[in-house]
Scaffold this motif. Structure first.
Motif, PDB file in Angstrom:
ATOM      1  N   TRP A 209       0.838  -1.207   0.000  1.00 18.10           N
ATOM      2  CA  TRP A 209       0.000   0.000   0.000  1.00 18.10           C
ATOM      3  C   TRP A 209       0.872   1.257   0.000  1.00 18.10           C
ATOM      4  CZ3 TRP A 209      -4.714   1.881  -0.746  1.00 18.10           C
ATOM      5  CH2 TRP A 209      -5.152   3.028  -0.086  1.00 18.10           C
ATOM      6  N   ALA A 210       1.892   1.270   0.851  1.00 18.41           N
ATOM      7  CA  ALA A 210       2.780   2.431   0.935  1.00 18.41           C
ATOM      8  C   ALA A 210       3.491   2.673  -0.396  1.00 18.41           C
ATOM      9  CB  ALA A 210       3.801   2.220   2.055  1.00 18.41           C
ATOM     10  N   ALA A 211       3.940   1.599  -1.027  1.00 16.04           N
ATOM     11  CA  ALA A 211       4.637   1.748  -2.310  1.00 16.04           C
ATOM     12  C   ALA A 211       3.698   2.294  -3.386  1.00 16.04           C
ATOM     13  CB  ALA A 211       5.217   0.401  -2.736  1.00 16.04           C
ATOM     14  N   PHE A 212       2.451   1.840  -3.385  1.00 16.08           N
ATOM     15  CA  PHE A 212       1.461   2.331  -4.349  1.00 16.08           C
ATOM     16  C   PHE A 212       1.194   3.821  -4.146  1.00 16.08           C
ATOM     17  CE2 PHE A 212      -3.254   3.059  -4.667  1.00 16.08           C
ATOM     18  CZ  PHE A 212      -3.258   3.337  -6.020  1.00 16.08           C
ATOM     19  N   ILE A 213       0.983   4.230  -2.903  1.00 13.76           N
ATOM     20  CA  ILE A 213       0.710   5.645  -2.616  1.00 13.76           C
ATOM     21  C   ILE A 213       1.896   6.502  -3.039  1.00 13.76           C
ATOM     22  CG2 ILE A 213       0.213   7.328  -0.812  1.00 13.76           C
ATOM     23  CD1 ILE A 213      -2.059   5.323  -1.287  1.00 13.76           C
ATOM     24  N   ARG A 214       3.082   6.046  -2.704  1.00 11.83           N
ATOM     25  CA  ARG A 214       4.296   6.810  -3.017  1.00 11.83           C
ATOM     26  C   ARG A 214       4.476   6.944  -4.535  1.00 11.83           C
ATOM     27  NH1 ARG A 214       7.082   4.209   0.186  1.00 11.83           N
ATOM     28  NH2 ARG A 214       7.964   2.625  -1.184  1.00 11.83           N
ATOM     29  N   GLY A 215       4.263   5.851  -5.254  1.00 14.93           N
ATOM     30  CA  GLY A 215       4.408   5.892  -6.704  1.00 14.93           C
ATOM     31  C   GLY A 215       3.412   6.829  -7.360  1.00 14.93           C
ATOM     32  N   PHE A 216       2.169   6.825  -6.866  1.00 12.37           N
ATOM     33  CA  PHE A 216       1.151   7.706  -7.433  1.00 12.37           C
ATOM     34  C   PHE A 216       1.478   9.164  -7.147  1.00 12.37           C
ATOM     35  CE2 PHE A 216      -2.608  10.304  -7.202  1.00 12.37           C
ATOM     36  CZ  PHE A 216      -3.309   9.961  -8.345  1.00 12.37           C
ATOM     37  N   ALA A 217       1.768   9.477  -5.892  1.00 17.31           N
ATOM     38  CA  ALA A 217       1.991  10.873  -5.506  1.00 17.31           C
ATOM     39  C   ALA A 217       3.206  11.464  -6.210  1.00 17.31           C
ATOM     40  CB  ALA A 217       2.137  10.966  -3.989  1.00 17.31           C
ATOM     41  N   GLU A 218       4.245  10.662  -6.387  1.00 20.71           N
ATOM     42  CA  GLU A 218       5.434  11.160  -7.083  1.00 20.71           C
ATOM     43  C   GLU A 218       5.118  11.502  -8.532  1.00 20.71           C
ATOM     44  OE1 GLU A 218       8.206   7.983  -6.562  1.00 20.71           O
ATOM     45  OE2 GLU A 218       8.891   8.679  -4.585  1.00 20.71           O
ATOM     46  N   ARG A 219       4.319  10.667  -9.182  1.00 19.65           N
ATOM     47  CA  ARG A 219       4.050  10.893 -10.601  1.00 19.65           C
ATOM     48  C   ARG A 219       3.106  12.067 -10.830  1.00 19.65           C
ATOM     49  NH1 ARG A 219       4.915   8.292 -15.282  1.00 19.65           N
ATOM     50  NH2 ARG A 219       3.483   8.719 -17.017  1.00 19.65           N
ATOM     51  N   TYR A 220       2.108  12.228  -9.959  1.00 21.56           N
ATOM     52  CA  TYR A 220       1.056  13.205 -10.241  1.00 21.56           C
ATOM     53  C   TYR A 220       1.170  14.481  -9.408  1.00 21.56           C
ATOM     54  CZ  TYR A 220      -0.843   9.481 -13.037  1.00 21.56           C
ATOM     55  OH  TYR A 220      -0.990   8.511 -13.993  1.00 21.56           O
ATOM     56  N   ARG A 221       2.310  14.676  -8.803  1.00 22.59           N
ATOM     57  CA  ARG A 221       2.533  15.934  -8.094  1.00 22.59           C
ATOM     58  C   ARG A 221       2.427  17.093  -9.086  1.00 22.59           C
ATOM     59  NH1 ARG A 221       7.773  17.923  -4.424  1.00 22.59           N
ATOM     60  NH2 ARG A 221       6.692  19.798  -3.608  1.00 22.59           N
ATOM     61  N   GLY A 222       1.657  18.105  -8.722  1.00 20.72           N
ATOM     62  CA  GLY A 222       1.451  19.255  -9.580  1.00 20.72           C
ATOM     63  C   GLY A 222       0.256  19.128 -10.495  1.00 20.72           C
ATOM     64  N   LYS A 223      -0.182  17.883 -10.748  1.00 17.83           N
ATOM     65  CA  LYS A 223      -1.369  17.660 -11.571  1.00 17.83           C
ATOM     66  C   LYS A 223      -2.592  17.337 -10.723  1.00 17.83           C
ATOM     67  CE  LYS A 223       0.851  16.093 -15.840  1.00 17.83           C
ATOM     68  NZ  LYS A 223       0.891  15.013 -16.870  1.00 17.83           N
ATOM     69  N   VAL A 224      -2.359  16.689  -9.589  1.00 21.50           N
ATOM     70  CA  VAL A 224      -3.438  16.311  -8.669  1.00 21.50           C
ATOM     71  C   VAL A 224      -3.236  17.064  -7.366  1.00 21.50           C
ATOM     72  CG1 VAL A 224      -4.327  14.416  -7.256  1.00 21.50           C
ATOM     73  CG2 VAL A 224      -3.864  14.050  -9.691  1.00 21.50           C
ATOM     74  N   HIS A 225      -4.308  17.671  -6.856  1.00 19.31           N
ATOM     75  CA  HIS A 225      -4.189  18.472  -5.634  1.00 19.31           C
ATOM     76  C   HIS A 225      -4.992  17.910  -4.467  1.00 19.31           C
ATOM     77  CE1 HIS A 225      -3.414  21.184  -9.093  1.00 19.31           C
ATOM     78  NE2 HIS A 225      -2.426  21.592  -8.325  1.00 19.31           N
ATOM     79  N   TYR A 226      -5.977  17.048  -4.766  1.00 16.17           N
ATOM     80  CA  TYR A 226      -6.783  16.419  -3.720  1.00 16.17           C
ATOM     81  C   TYR A 226      -6.738  14.913  -3.913  1.00 16.17           C
ATOM     82  CZ  TYR A 226      -8.914  21.058  -3.074  1.00 16.17           C
ATOM     83  OH  TYR A 226      -9.130  22.385  -2.838  1.00 16.17           O
ATOM     84  N   VAL A 227      -6.488  14.181  -2.835  1.00 17.53           N
ATOM     85  CA  VAL A 227      -6.574  12.721  -2.868  1.00 17.53           C
ATOM     86  C   VAL A 227      -7.436  12.266  -1.693  1.00 17.53           C
ATOM     87  CG1 VAL A 227      -4.421  12.241  -4.096  1.00 17.53           C
ATOM     88  CG2 VAL A 227      -4.379  12.543  -1.610  1.00 17.53           C
ATOM     89  N   GLU A 228      -8.125  11.158  -1.898  1.00 13.52           N
ATOM     90  CA  GLU A 228      -9.035  10.611  -0.887  1.00 13.52           C
ATOM     91  C   GLU A 228      -8.593   9.192  -0.566  1.00 13.52           C
ATOM     92  OE1 GLU A 228     -13.842   9.562  -0.494  1.00 13.52           O
ATOM     93  OE2 GLU A 228     -13.053  10.668  -2.221  1.00 13.52           O
ATOM     94  N   VAL A 229      -8.577   8.842   0.704  1.00 13.42           N
ATOM     95  CA  VAL A 229      -8.090   7.532   1.130  1.00 13.42           C
ATOM     96  C   VAL A 229      -9.273   6.568   1.245  1.00 13.42           C
ATOM     97  CG1 VAL A 229      -6.716   6.253   2.802  1.00 13.42           C
ATOM     98  CG2 VAL A 229      -6.241   8.681   2.399  1.00 13.42           C
ATOM     99  N   TRP A 230      -9.493   5.814   0.166  1.00 14.58           N
ATOM    100  CA  TRP A 230     -10.538   4.787   0.097  1.00 14.58           C
ATOM    101  C   TRP A 230     -11.910   5.442  -0.092  1.00 14.58           C
ATOM    102  CZ3 TRP A 230      -7.945   0.208   0.015  1.00 14.58           C
ATOM    103  CH2 TRP A 230      -8.685  -0.967  -0.098  1.00 14.58           C
ATOM    104  N   ASN A 231     -12.921   4.619  -0.198  1.00 12.95           N
ATOM    105  CA  ASN A 231     -14.302   5.063  -0.368  1.00 12.95           C
ATOM    106  C   ASN A 231     -15.208   4.266   0.556  1.00 12.95           C
ATOM    107  OD1 ASN A 231     -16.713   6.230  -1.803  1.00 12.95           O
ATOM    108  ND2 ASN A 231     -17.002   4.078  -2.332  1.00 12.95           N
ATOM    109  N   GLU A 232     -16.003   4.969   1.339  1.00 10.47           N
ATOM    110  CA  GLU A 232     -16.995   4.374   2.237  1.00 10.47           C
ATOM    111  C   GLU A 232     -16.437   3.148   2.976  1.00 10.47           C
ATOM    112  OE1 GLU A 232     -20.587   3.839  -0.064  1.00 10.47           O
ATOM    113  OE2 GLU A 232     -20.963   6.003  -0.132  1.00 10.47           O
ATOM    114  N   PRO A 233     -15.407   3.351   3.785  1.00 10.19           N
ATOM    115  CA  PRO A 233     -14.810   2.215   4.500  1.00 10.19           C
ATOM    116  C   PRO A 233     -15.696   1.689   5.621  1.00 10.19           C
ATOM    117  CG  PRO A 233     -13.876   4.268   5.292  1.00 10.19           C
ATOM    118  CD  PRO A 233     -14.778   4.626   4.140  1.00 10.19           C
TER     119      PRO A 233
END
Length: 731
Positions: A442-466
């Motif tokens: 999970w940590a590796a996935f989050i890190r990979g996403f945030a590194e790639r989309y920095r500057g393009k994505v400004h809001y992220v949400e952790v899961w949906n209706e947990p």
């Protein structure tokens, strides 16, 4: 011949009609309790119909080399490539397999390939087989308008080798039991339909083999389907823009090989179900041409519904009834730059759809004024294995919306199959969904996403209706750990990104929650690991308002200072109709703003299907095929009037009357108002001390001036929400 018969027996029992065919006999069923009787059976006639064939090449793999989706390719040892095949070295799609546990291969093409309409047709597939052909059945697959996959089968002999023309005769009037999926599985090919792909059954799973496919074409033999009038407004999302009224009409394209005589009639209704126009006309359309019937343009902004009846002179052609909608409005967007102030958002699932449809979704969102779109990332798509990343899908979606200055608000979701935690203990073992990820993966996935989309994505949400088992079949404590990891990794890679909690379903109590204290635990035990508290609350306005009135003191009691966001809340139009859905949007949107939400996301942008009784198919602002609903026009009106406004205060009105005062970006006062009293649906009130001008803006954005007399104006507050604009006010 390719349509499996409903009843068959004997022979090789493969339920496939194999030529040559012969008439065998007949059977006759008696009533339940026969006594005596007789009848005469004189003769049976088979009359092949003379036709003028019309052949269309659907795809030629020698000229087009699209990406295909080969089912479980790595696991099943299946592969594909574009290679030169045969003595003439013709380029073809080559499919290969090694010794495999599968009984067949299957694939679909990653692009939309539409079919011509037909009643009967012949599909021809040029395919190459090596000697000792290992494919016993070739299966052609089509996909219809509901997403149903229909399969047509032709047996192959082991001796068939070299280039072969495989013929699939079809008749859409015959039920095909070899079908599955879609929103409506009726075992019939419903148009518009498209070519989907192929499957091949193996003769021997122990063998290594291959085959190749060259060209796929369809020859239309008969078409007793009526021509289909389509609605035009000058753009593919069916918005009638001021100044383009002459583009409104019904177009009928005659693709049949002969002229067509027909009669068409229509009625046009407004968003309040009042008929505003009707007419009928005879027409004759030459083969290969089209006919445009102009429609009268409406005088006001709003949603409009066109009910069409079309009847051809040919008695074999059934009458056609179709219904369309369009929006007459001044688009609120697109606007330049990121959204300012209160966030105008929608939820959608663009990555589920072909790329040309994603571009239409972006256009539809932009035109109605949306600035942010909430979308699942789909972890398994982006990272199909621990050591493999595929950003292509999300990259395209980000760029498609960015063209209109719309940003995505992605959801970190859901657990990739390869990343399920070995120690996961599901709360409901019988439910296979909602697995908890391994924390390191999970940590590796989050890190990979945030590194790639920095500057393009400004809001992220952790899961949906947990707090629902279907999304999170694990404990609140495990979710909190996932949120903490997501927060840390996101902030390391992109400190400026705003991290939201998952959107919680509703305020407890609610029987379906997996833990009634889930939200409380997350907001307290997870404090410091979220920037925004996300909340949903689907359903009617009053039900939603009551939840928010409980949620705000709940937050205060817990000491939560992070802002909240109504980031997925709406109502389906199934039980209440499209007009009431638009009313609910207006009320929930502005009420959320007045209660401190930083934004509002309607769920969702587009209907998920065509079933009028299925709730998930009717949440959208537009239909599945991009025809605006009433709520789309209301959203547009809200964006035009309230974008970059500021909330001032509640207005104390009479019992069951609600009013919220805003100040527009131009400095006008905006009084949003509605009446909840079903016994007194219309109430008069007087606004005093008005030194400027007053106007009334209805649910769909139509504005009319009000008379101000002695610095006072009388307004009527109805069940239909509206806005009173006060312009030029000196104080």
């Amino acid at each position: 011949l390719a349509n499996p018969p409903v009843n068959s027996w004997g022979g090789n029992e493969n339920k496939i009609m194999e030529v040559p065919l012969a008439l065998h006999g007949a059977g006759f069923d008696f009533q339940r309790e026969p006594t005596q009787g007789h009848f005469f059976f004189s003769h049976l006639v088979f009359e092949p119909q003379a036709t003028t064939a019309n052949t269309t090449t659907l795809i030629d793999f020698a000229k087009q080399q699209p990406t295909i989706n080969l089912h479980r390719a790595a696991e099943l040892k299946h592969n594909y490539a574009y290679t030169n095949v045969g003595a003439d070295a013709e380029t073809a799609l080559t499919l290969s397999w090694e010794k495999t546990p599968a009984k067949h291969y299957e694939f679909f093409v990653n692009q939309r390939i539409p079919l011509p309409t037909f009643t009967s047709a012949v599909f021809r597939v040029n395919a190459f087989f090596p000697e000792n052909n290992d494919v016993s059945l070739l299966n052609l697959r089509l996909r219809d308008q509901d997403g149903e996959i229909l399969q047509y089968r032709v047996p192959l002999a082991a001796a068939d080798s070299g280039w072969q023309e495989i013929v699939f005769p079809m008749n859409t009037s015959i039920i095909n039991k070899s079908s599955w999926g879609g929103h409506s599985t009726n075992h019939r090919l419903d148009f518009p339909a498209g070519f989907h792909g192929f499957a091949g059954d193996f003769r021997n799973r122990e063998a290594t083999g291959w085959m190749a496919i060259g060209k796929v074409s369809v020859e239309v033999l008969t078409d007793f389907r009526p021509l289909i009038p389509t609605l035009e407004t000058g753009n593919p999302i069916h918005v009638l823009v001021p100044g383009e009224e002459d583009k409104l009409g019904l177009r009928i394209n005659n693709h049949k090989p002969h002229s067509v005589k027909a009669r068409i009639s229509y009625t046009i209704r407004n968003g309040r179900d009042v008929e505003i126009a009707a007419a009928e006309q005879n027409m004759a359309i030459t083969s290969g041409t089209d006919f445009l019937l102009p429609l009268p343009a409406p005088k006001e902004q709003g949603p409009y519904y066109v009910d069409v009846v079309y009847q051809e002179d040919d008695p074999r052609v059934e009458p056609l009834k179709v219904n369309y909608s369009f929006a007459a409005m001044q688009p609120a967007g697109p606007t330049v730059g990121r959204g300012k102030g209160f966030l105008f958002g929608v939820c959608s699932h663009p990555q589920r759809h072909p790329r040309e449809q994603q571009e239409l979704e972006a256009m539809a969102a932009a035109w109605c004024g949306a600035k942010i779109v909430r979308e699942d990332i789909s972890w398994s798509r982006m990272q199909p294995a621990a050591d493999r990343w595929n950003f292509d899908s999300f990259d395209f979606t980000v760029d498609a919306f960015a063209k209109y200055d719309i940003e995505l608000a992605p959801i970190y979701s859901y657990c990739a199959p390869w990343a399920v935690a070995e120690d996961w203990q599901p709360l409901k073992p019988e439910l296979k969904r909602g697995a908890r990820p391994d924390y390191q993966h999970w940590a590796a996935f989050i890190r990979g996403f945030a590194e790639r989309y920095r500057g393009k994505v400004h809001y992220v949400e952790v899961w949906n209706e947990p707090d629902l088992h279907g999304f999170a079949n694990f404990s609140a404590e495990e979710y909190i750990e996932l949120m903490k990891i997501a927060y840390r990794e996101t902030k390391k890679a992109a400190p400026e990104m705003t991290v939201m909690t998952a959107g919680f379903t509703c305020m407890p109590p609610y029987a379906r929650l997996n833990d009634e204290k889930h939200m409380e635990k997350t907001l307290t035990l997870g404090r410091g690991f979220y920037d925004i508290h996300a909340f949903h609350g689907h359903g009617p306005y009053v039900h939603y308002r009551n939840q928010i009135e409980r949620m705000l003191p709940f937050r205060d009691k817990l000491g939560v200072t992070a802002p909240w966001y109504a980031n997925e809340t709406a109502i389906t139009s199934v039980h209440i109709g499209e007009y009431r859905q638009a009313v609910t949007l207006f009320q929930k949107f502005l009420y959320s703003w007045a209660r401190g939400s930083i934004g509002y996301n309607w769920y969702d942008l587009r209907n998920d299907g065509y079933d009028p009784k299925e709730s998930e198919h009717n949440f959208g602002l537009v239909t599945k095929d991009f025809h605006p609903k009433a709520a789309y026009v209301t959203y547009n009106a809200l964006a035009n009037v309230y974008r970059e406004a500021g909330y001032i205060r509640d207005m104390a009105l009479l019992h069951q009357l609600e009013g919220f005062l805003f100040k527009s970006r131009e400095g006008d006062f905006l009084l949003a108002n509605w009446n909840l009293d079903s016994q007194k649906p219309s109430r008069l009130i007087v606004l005093t001390d008005i030194s400027g001008r007053a106007s009334h803006i209805d649910l769909f954005g139509n504005e009319r001036q009000l008379n101000v007399v002695n610095q006072a104006v009388v307004i009527n507050i109805d069940r239909e929400p509206s806005t009173i604009r006060i312009s030029g006010q000196t104080a």
